[in-house]
Design an enzyme around this catalytic site. Structure first.
Site, PDB file in Angstrom:
ATOM      1  N   HIS A 197       0.858  -1.197   0.000  1.00  0.00           N
ATOM      2  CA  HIS A 197       0.000   0.000   0.000  1.00  0.00           C
ATOM      3  C   HIS A 197       0.885   1.235   0.000  1.00  0.00           C
ATOM      4  CE1 HIS A 197       0.834  -0.576   4.365  1.00  0.00           C
ATOM      5  NE2 HIS A 197       0.912   0.730   4.368  1.00  0.00           N
ATOM      6  N   HIS A 217      -5.682  -1.692   4.378  1.00  0.00           N
ATOM      7  CA  HIS A 217      -5.588  -0.558   3.460  1.00  0.00           C
ATOM      8  C   HIS A 217      -4.794  -0.935   2.222  1.00  0.00           C
ATOM      9  CE1 HIS A 217      -2.179  -0.467   6.074  1.00  0.00           C
ATOM     10  NE2 HIS A 217      -1.784   0.753   5.887  1.00  0.00           N
ATOM     11  N   HIS A 231       4.770   7.340   2.445  1.00  0.00           N
ATOM     12  CA  HIS A 231       5.576   6.115   2.326  1.00  0.00           C
ATOM     13  C   HIS A 231       4.966   5.117   1.361  1.00  0.00           C
ATOM     14  CE1 HIS A 231       2.750   4.808   5.573  1.00  0.00           C
ATOM     15  NE2 HIS A 231       2.852   3.633   5.007  1.00  0.00           N
ATOM     16  N   HIS A 251       1.338  -0.162  15.058  1.00  0.00           N
ATOM     17  CA  HIS A 251       0.312   0.871  14.959  1.00  0.00           C
ATOM     18  C   HIS A 251      -0.958   0.426  15.688  1.00  0.00           C
ATOM     19  CE1 HIS A 251       2.295   3.279  11.949  1.00  0.00           C
ATOM     20  NE2 HIS A 251       2.296   2.336  11.052  1.00  0.00           N
ATOM     21  N   TYR A 310       9.539   2.098   9.840  1.00  0.00           N
ATOM     22  CA  TYR A 310       9.648   3.082   8.767  1.00  0.00           C
ATOM     23  C   TYR A 310      11.093   3.525   8.667  1.00  0.00           C
ATOM     24  CZ  TYR A 310       4.598   3.510   8.889  1.00  0.00           C
ATOM     25  OH  TYR A 310       3.264   3.240   8.834  1.00  0.00           O
ATOM     26  N   GLU A 340       8.189   1.480   4.245  1.00  0.00           N
ATOM     27  CA  GLU A 340       7.760   0.735   5.426  1.00  0.00           C
ATOM     28  C   GLU A 340       7.947  -0.752   5.178  1.00  0.00           C
ATOM     29  OE1 GLU A 340       3.484   0.786   6.089  1.00  0.00           O
ATOM     30  OE2 GLU A 340       3.738   0.336   8.209  1.00  0.00           O
TER      31      GLU A 340
HETATM   32 FE   LIG Z   1       1.807   1.981   5.893  1.00  0.00          FE
END
Ligand SMILES: [Fe+2]
Length: 311
Positions: free
Chosen positions: A154, A203, A218, A250, A259, A269
């Site tokens: 993503h 995502h 990113h 997260h 990251y 990432e």
């Molecule tokens: Fe991400």
């Protein structure tokens, strides 16, 4: 879930400053597979477990950032229909001819309200993942070089008009909203971050409200396990790759993450974990006050560089 319409993030073209240094980084340290070079000086890569020709294209430039992101759609008829739908939504589109990107068919290109160039395409040559399709082993010893992510997963993009992007992705492109971040109540901005999926992933693309259009936060590369994220961190340390945040988890998407920056200053990432949402699920909301744990769940910390540095 029946996967129709827009399938997945297919490719991103990334601007890099020092091409040779970048090739070494993406091939030997991140561990992607080089699949081609074209007469415009661009270098093509894929993650080892991806089947299509390329997912990352490095383009030599004097500024870092992202040129465009492309999503693969089911077939040519879907591409034609989505082109009509995007135009009906009020956004102009153009066709980029087949072969403009190596081994890639015609692309429908348009600019998102956030200023990013976005593409849809239906055809990219299948080159396979190096494993047989009958009785395959689970991974290839040849592919186990560097961090060795399994796929381009993503991207998070920064730009204005996040609400208009949300309308386009939900109403036209068939995505669903998985998570969202609310702004400070006095700002009058209902959502400053949206996490959108066209699949079973938390995502496939995400946007954060930002003054400047067209910015990259990113590109994310999927690792098969949390242990492989930690091992990627070891490899970053061994090669003195500058880390932004992590290893951590997260709250947003529950992703396990590190990251770091590539040699041009583009953030990338290495990512694992998460959960599997369906389109009928209600989105998860992070309040502005709750967001520090959304960003870094264990520490509950708003990392300054993460919030402000984009290319
Ligand atoms: Fe991400």
């Amino acid at each position: 879930m029946a996967m129709t319409g827009v399938l997945r993030p297919g490719h991103a073209q990334l601007r890099v400053l020092d091409l040779e240094k970048s090739i070494t980084f993406y091939r030997d340290i991140l561990g992607l597979v080089e699949t081609g070079r074209d007469d415009r000086g661009r270098v093509y890569f894929k993650c080892w477990d991806e089947r299509d020709h390329s997912s990352l294209i490095l383009s030599p430039s004097d500024s870092a950032g992202i040129d465009f992101i492309g999503f693969k759609v089911l077939d040519a008829a879907t591409l034609d229909q989505l082109e009509r739908d995007v135009r009906a939504f009020g956004i102009a589109t153009e066709r980029v001819p087949a072969g403009d990107l190596l081994e890639t068919g015609e692309r429908v290109r348009f600019r998102l309200p956030s200023g990013h160039l976005f593409e849809l395409y239906a055809e990219k040559t299948k080159v396979g993942n190096g494993l047989p399709s009958v009785n395959p082993p689970p991974w290839s010893m040849d592919a186990d070089r560097g961090m060795a992510p399994i796929r381009f997963d993503h991207c998070l993009l920064y730009g204005p008009n996040v609400q208009a992007n949300k309308d386009l992705f939900l109403k036209v492109l068939g995505f669903h909203l998985v998570e969202r971040i609310l702004g400070p109540t006095e700002a009058g901005e209902p959502e400053i971050g949206i996490f959108l999926s066209c699949s079973h992933k938390t995502h496939d693309i995400a946007f954060v409200e930002y003054e400047e259009p067209g910015k990259l936060h990113h590109l994310s590369f999927r690792m098969p396990t949390w242990e492989r994220v930690l091992r990627a961190g070891d490899i970053m340390g061994m090669n003195r790759v500058p880390i932004d945040i992590g290893p951590t988890r997260h709250g947003v998407t529950r992703g396990e993450t590190i990251y770091a920056w590539d040699p041009s200053g583009n953030r990338f990432e290495t990512f694992a974990g998460g959960y599997e949402p369906y389109p009928d699920g209600d989105p998860i909301t992070w309040t502005f006050e709750g967001f520090p744990h959304g960003l870094d769940y264990p520490q509950g910390k708003l990392h300054e560089s993460f919030m402000t540095v984009v290319t």
